[in-house]
Design an enzyme around this catalytic site. Structure first.
Site, mmCIF file in Angstrom:
data_model
loop_
_atom_site.group_PDB
_atom_site.id
_atom_site.type_symbol
_atom_site.label_atom_id
_atom_site.label_comp_id
_atom_site.label_asym_id
_atom_site.label_seq_id
_atom_site.Cartn_x
_atom_site.Cartn_y
_atom_site.Cartn_z
ATOM 1 N N VAL A 65 6.973 1.860 -3.232
ATOM 2 C CA VAL A 65 6.137 0.770 -2.712
ATOM 3 C C VAL A 65 4.654 0.972 -2.989
ATOM 4 O O VAL A 65 3.864 0.057 -2.779
ATOM 5 C CB VAL A 65 6.335 0.572 -1.189
ATOM 6 C CG1 VAL A 65 7.736 0.108 -0.883
ATOM 7 C CG2 VAL A 65 5.961 1.823 -0.413
ATOM 8 N N TYR A 66 4.254 2.149 -3.422
ATOM 9 C CA TYR A 66 2.846 2.379 -3.712
ATOM 10 C C TYR A 66 2.465 1.546 -4.941
ATOM 11 O O TYR A 66 2.872 1.842 -6.062
ATOM 12 C CB TYR A 66 2.561 3.851 -3.991
ATOM 13 C CG TYR A 66 2.725 4.778 -2.810
ATOM 14 C CD1 TYR A 66 3.061 4.310 -1.542
ATOM 15 C CD2 TYR A 66 2.548 6.157 -2.958
ATOM 16 C CE1 TYR A 66 3.214 5.165 -0.467
ATOM 17 C CE2 TYR A 66 2.683 7.016 -1.884
ATOM 18 C CZ TYR A 66 3.027 6.526 -0.647
ATOM 19 O OH TYR A 66 3.180 7.384 0.407
ATOM 20 N N SER A 67 1.697 0.501 -4.717
ATOM 21 C CA SER A 67 1.254 -0.406 -5.780
ATOM 22 C C SER A 67 2.434 -0.945 -6.581
ATOM 23 O O SER A 67 2.369 -1.071 -7.814
ATOM 24 C CB SER A 67 0.245 0.298 -6.700
ATOM 25 O OG SER A 67 -0.955 0.564 -6.010
ATOM 26 N N ASP A 68 3.538 -1.249 -5.872
ATOM 27 C CA ASP A 68 4.719 -1.852 -6.509
ATOM 28 C C ASP A 68 5.204 -1.041 -7.712
ATOM 29 O O ASP A 68 5.540 -1.598 -8.764
ATOM 30 C CB ASP A 68 4.423 -3.294 -6.949
ATOM 31 C CG ASP A 68 4.219 -4.227 -5.772
ATOM 32 O OD1 ASP A 68 4.878 -4.012 -4.737
ATOM 33 O OD2 ASP A 68 3.403 -5.155 -5.882
#
Length: 349
Positions: A65-68
């Protein structure tokens, strides 16, 4: 960095981690939350990794989920040519979209998440794969069986969780042991001088079951940087302007009481406020590694200065007192009443 502080008392697994790990929440810079954290590109990330590795930091933590997914991609590219020198930790389970298989830890989601992470990170295995949150809709037995298959396939070395409650973690450990599945070796948790809830149940559980804590947000979601002061507005460059609502809340009186104590100890030690706050965490029971972040080289070097020295017992006691809060039921009797305390003495004061 001096000799790393290795995981202590965790003979349930062979996973060994350094005292400090580097988080990649600033890598990529996509979206309202992670865009506010930072926008580290591959070239900048490579420089941060150079500094971290020179200091003995060998564990790099990220998540889908970190920056998709961009954080995993940046980390993978920055690590090219030195994969065998490092440990990579990533996480999955939080929503990445609105589809039925875009969230949770079902078998289909976990298999796809691991395959996607391996591709983005440009590697053939993950040293530590963690469930980013508990999924109440998927049976624990299905999760554990899927993780075992991925371990047997060589795609994962060790498994862990993040942000689990006590009963969720304990039930998972019990079922893993009962069915001979790989046990979770690590629990990535929020823990700081302004957020000590970890101590009430999760820390005793970790001590009893041999689960090492990887600490996220050791500076209280950016509040213990030394730049936030009583009676003054947030600094113009503080990320809290955009991200405060995403993170754990902190009562103002507690925050400023802790900051006052940190200022005193920092002056006595000649260290910075963040260095004192991180050093306090490194000596806490069950803490295996503290995950630090950095938007630039200066921040990274500052955070790396949290190791190689020690607070005095008196300084630790002062920080303990400033950050203490009354525990909620059913924990407060064990802290306040002698009969309860004799039966279950706390691991920390």
């Amino acid at each position: 960095m001096s000799e790393p502080l290795w995981v202590r008392g965790r003979d349930c697994s062979g996973l060994k981690v350094p005292a400090l790990s580097l988080g990649t929440g600033t890598f990529g810079g996509r979206g309202p939350l992670f865009g506010a954290w930072g926008s580290t590109d591959v070239q900048q990330a490579r420089r941060l990794l150079d500094i971290a590795l020179d200091a003995g930091v060998t564990l790099f933590d990220t998540a889908d989920v970190y920056s998709d997914g961009a954080a995993e991609e940046v980390l993978g590219q920055a690590l090219r040519g030195r994969r065998d020198q490092v440990l990579i930790s990533t996480k999955a389970g939080l929503p990445l979209g609105d589809g039925p298989q875009d969230a949770g830890t079902s078998r289909a989601r976990l298999v796809r998440s691991v395959e996607d992470a391996l591709r983005r990170l440009d590697t053939d295995h993950l040293d530590l794969f963690q469930l980013h949150a508990y999924d109440a809709a998927t049976p624990i037995e299905e999760v554990l069986a899927t993780l075992e298959d991925l371990v047997r396939a060589g795609k994962i070395r060790y498994t862990g969780v993040s942000n689990f409650s006590g009963w969720q973690l304990m039930k998972s450990l019990d079922l893993a042991e009962r069915h001979g599945r790989p046990r979770y070796a690590a629990h990535q948790v929020y823990y700081s001088l302004v957020g000590r809830d970890y101590e009430w149940e999760l820390m005793p559980l970790a001590e009893q079951e041999g689960v090492g804590a990887l600490v996220w947000s050791p500076l209280g979601w950016g509040r213990l940087t030394g730049r936030i002061r009583r009676g003054e507005p947030l600094p113009a460059g503080s990320r809290l302007h955009d991200t405060a609502d995403y993170g754990p809340p902190v009562e103002e009186e507690l925050l400023f009481r802790v900051v006052d104590a940190l200022d005193e100890v920092a002056a006595e030690t000649g260290r910075s406020v963040p260095q004192v706050a991180i050093n306090w965490l490194l000596r806490r029971p069950t803490v295996s590694s503290v995950i630090i972040g950095a938007r630039n080289e200066e921040q990274l070097r500052q955070n790396l200065g949290a190791v190689g020295w020690s607070l005095t017992p008196e300084q630790v006691a002062r920080l303990d007192a400033a950050s203490a809060r009354t525990a909620p039921y059913p924990y407060f009797p064990y802290r306040r009443q002698e009969a309860f305390a004799r039966l279950n003495p706390p691991l920390v004061g």
